[in-house]
Write an enzyme that holds these catalytic residues in place. Structure first.
Site, PDB file in Angstrom:
ATOM      1  N   HIS A   1     -14.992  57.558  27.241  1.00 36.01           N
ATOM      2  CA  HIS A   1     -15.961  57.385  28.340  1.00 36.01           C
ATOM      3  C   HIS A   1     -17.274  58.131  28.100  1.00 36.01           C
ATOM      4  O   HIS A   1     -17.395  59.277  28.510  1.00 36.01           O
ATOM      5  CB  HIS A   1     -15.328  57.881  29.644  1.00 36.01           C
ATOM      6  CG  HIS A   1     -14.230  57.015  30.138  1.00 36.01           C
ATOM      7  ND1 HIS A   1     -14.412  56.051  31.107  1.00 36.01           N
ATOM      8  CD2 HIS A   1     -12.933  56.926  29.772  1.00 36.01           C
ATOM      9  CE1 HIS A   1     -13.283  55.412  31.326  1.00 36.01           C
ATOM     10  NE2 HIS A   1     -12.359  55.927  30.534  1.00 36.01           N
TER      11      HIS A   1
ATOM     12  N   GLU B   1     -19.946  57.837  29.613  1.00 33.75           N
ATOM     13  CA  GLU B   1     -20.674  58.036  30.881  1.00 33.75           C
ATOM     14  C   GLU B   1     -20.228  59.304  31.594  1.00 33.75           C
ATOM     15  O   GLU B   1     -20.832  59.694  32.583  1.00 33.75           O
ATOM     16  CB  GLU B   1     -20.492  56.810  31.794  1.00 33.75           C
ATOM     17  CG  GLU B   1     -19.160  56.695  32.522  1.00 33.75           C
ATOM     18  CD  GLU B   1     -17.990  56.259  31.639  1.00 33.75           C
ATOM     19  OE1 GLU B   1     -18.146  56.176  30.409  1.00 33.75           O
ATOM     20  OE2 GLU B   1     -16.904  56.020  32.195  1.00 33.75           O
TER      21      GLU B   1
ATOM     22  N   GLY C   1     -12.091  50.877  33.884  1.00 34.22           N
ATOM     23  CA  GLY C   1     -11.513  50.541  35.184  1.00 34.22           C
ATOM     24  C   GLY C   1     -10.150  49.960  34.916  1.00 34.22           C
ATOM     25  O   GLY C   1      -9.402  50.489  34.106  1.00 34.22           O
ATOM     26  N   GLU C   2      -9.851  48.862  35.549  1.00 36.19           N
ATOM     27  CA  GLU C   2      -8.584  48.183  35.309  1.00 36.19           C
ATOM     28  C   GLU C   2      -8.920  46.838  34.670  1.00 36.19           C
ATOM     29  O   GLU C   2      -9.485  45.972  35.325  1.00 36.19           O
ATOM     30  CB  GLU C   2      -7.857  48.029  36.665  1.00 36.19           C
ATOM     31  CG  GLU C   2      -6.448  47.558  36.538  1.00 36.19           C
ATOM     32  CD  GLU C   2      -5.637  48.364  35.551  1.00 36.19           C
ATOM     33  OE1 GLU C   2      -5.651  49.610  35.630  1.00 36.19           O
ATOM     34  OE2 GLU C   2      -4.997  47.756  34.664  1.00 36.19           O
TER      35      GLU C   2
ATOM     36  N   CYS D   1     -13.517  51.763  27.309  1.00 37.24           N
ATOM     37  CA  CYS D   1     -12.152  51.845  27.841  1.00 37.24           C
ATOM     38  C   CYS D   1     -11.651  50.459  28.257  1.00 37.24           C
ATOM     39  O   CYS D   1     -11.431  49.615  27.403  1.00 37.24           O
ATOM     40  CB  CYS D   1     -12.088  52.878  28.953  1.00 37.24           C
ATOM     41  SG  CYS D   1     -10.436  53.526  29.171  1.00 37.24           S
TER      42      CYS D   1
HETATM   43  N1  GLN Z   1      -5.737  51.468  31.129  1.00 41.26           N
HETATM   44  C1  GLN Z   1      -6.831  50.719  31.633  1.00 41.26           C
HETATM   45  C2  GLN Z   1      -6.731  49.253  31.246  1.00 41.26           C
HETATM   46  O1  GLN Z   1      -6.211  48.924  30.213  1.00 41.26           O
HETATM   47  C3  GLN Z   1      -8.142  51.270  31.133  1.00 41.26           C
HETATM   48  C4  GLN Z   1      -8.344  52.678  31.642  1.00 41.26           C
HETATM   49  C5  GLN Z   1      -9.793  53.044  31.826  1.00 41.26           C
HETATM   50  O2  GLN Z   1     -10.684  52.209  31.732  1.00 41.26           O
HETATM   51  N2  GLN Z   1     -10.029  54.290  32.143  1.00 41.26           N
HETATM   52  O3  GLN Z   1      -7.223  48.430  31.970  1.00 41.26           O
END
Ligand code: GLN
Length: 197
Positions: A179, A181, A52-53, A84
């Site tokens: 990922h 998932e 996510g972010e 991620c």
């Molecule tokens: N670029 C995102 C971050 O650093 C991670 C991207 C993702 O989880 N798909 O938060």
């Protein structure tokens, strides 16, 4: 077996579905619980931190008190997997970007990371990856992925791509830049759930 999926933001539904399918494949009875507030994580056997972010995720986990619960679970040896953005959150050193912004990190692994390392047109890609814990290549999907730029002793490198480490393990904590998932290949989930048993 109770699996917590941190469900504040990001690839939550995909993770819930993948975890359920992996448990089913393994013939393990289990519950998969989306977690938005404190109180649930202490009752779970393993925790997944989705992509996510990472800035948003870190801030909201701290606001909800989930960060403390995850750290306690890690200290108790419960398996934790971050994918991620989840990988970024597991790091002790989030790199320049994280330092500049004072990003909230869980700091559970002795790794340094670089967010959005592939940038530009290579933001998202798929690649057959050799993962040390699997006996054949794994089709890894990278989406604005971070990478691991440094590891300290105690870190087991599970996979590398280009010049970067993209998967690592420290004790029962696993970090993946890609990922798992988003495919129907649940070997990494299965490996993770084996750590719980
Ligand atoms: N670029 C995102 C971050 O650093 C991670 C991207 C993702 O989880 N798909 O938060």
């Amino acid at each position: 077996m109770k699996i917590a999926i941190v469900a504040i933001q990001g690839n939550v539904e995909e993770h819930i579905s993948a975890a359920k399918k992996a448990l089913k494949e393994m013939g393990l009875p289990g519950e998969v619980l989306p977690v938005r507030h404190s109180g649930t994580i202490p009752t779970c056997d393993a925790i997944i931190l989705p992509g996510g972010e990472s800035t948003t995720l870190g801030r909201l986990m701290a606001r909800e008190g989930i960060d403390v619960e995850i750290k306690e679970a890690a200290a108790a040896g419960k398996p934790i997997m971050g994918t991620c953005a989840g990988l970024v959150l597991l790091a002790k050193d989030g790199g320049d970007q994280a330092r500049r912004t004072g990003q909230h990190l869980l700091g559970l692994m002795d790794i340094s990371v670089d967010r959005n390392a592939f940038g530009g047109q290579r933001e998202s890609f798929e690649v057959p990856l050799k993962v040390s814990i699997l006996d054949s290549p794994y089709n890894a999907i990278f989406i604005r992925a971070p990478v691991i730029t440094g590891v300290k002793p105690g870190i087991e490198v599970l996979a590398s791509f280009d010049k970067y480490i993209v998967a690592a393990k420290q004790g029962n904590v696993i970090a993946l830049a890609f990922h798992p998932e988003l495919t129907e290949d649940f070997r990494i989930h299965r490996y993770f759930f084996e750590l719980v048993k």
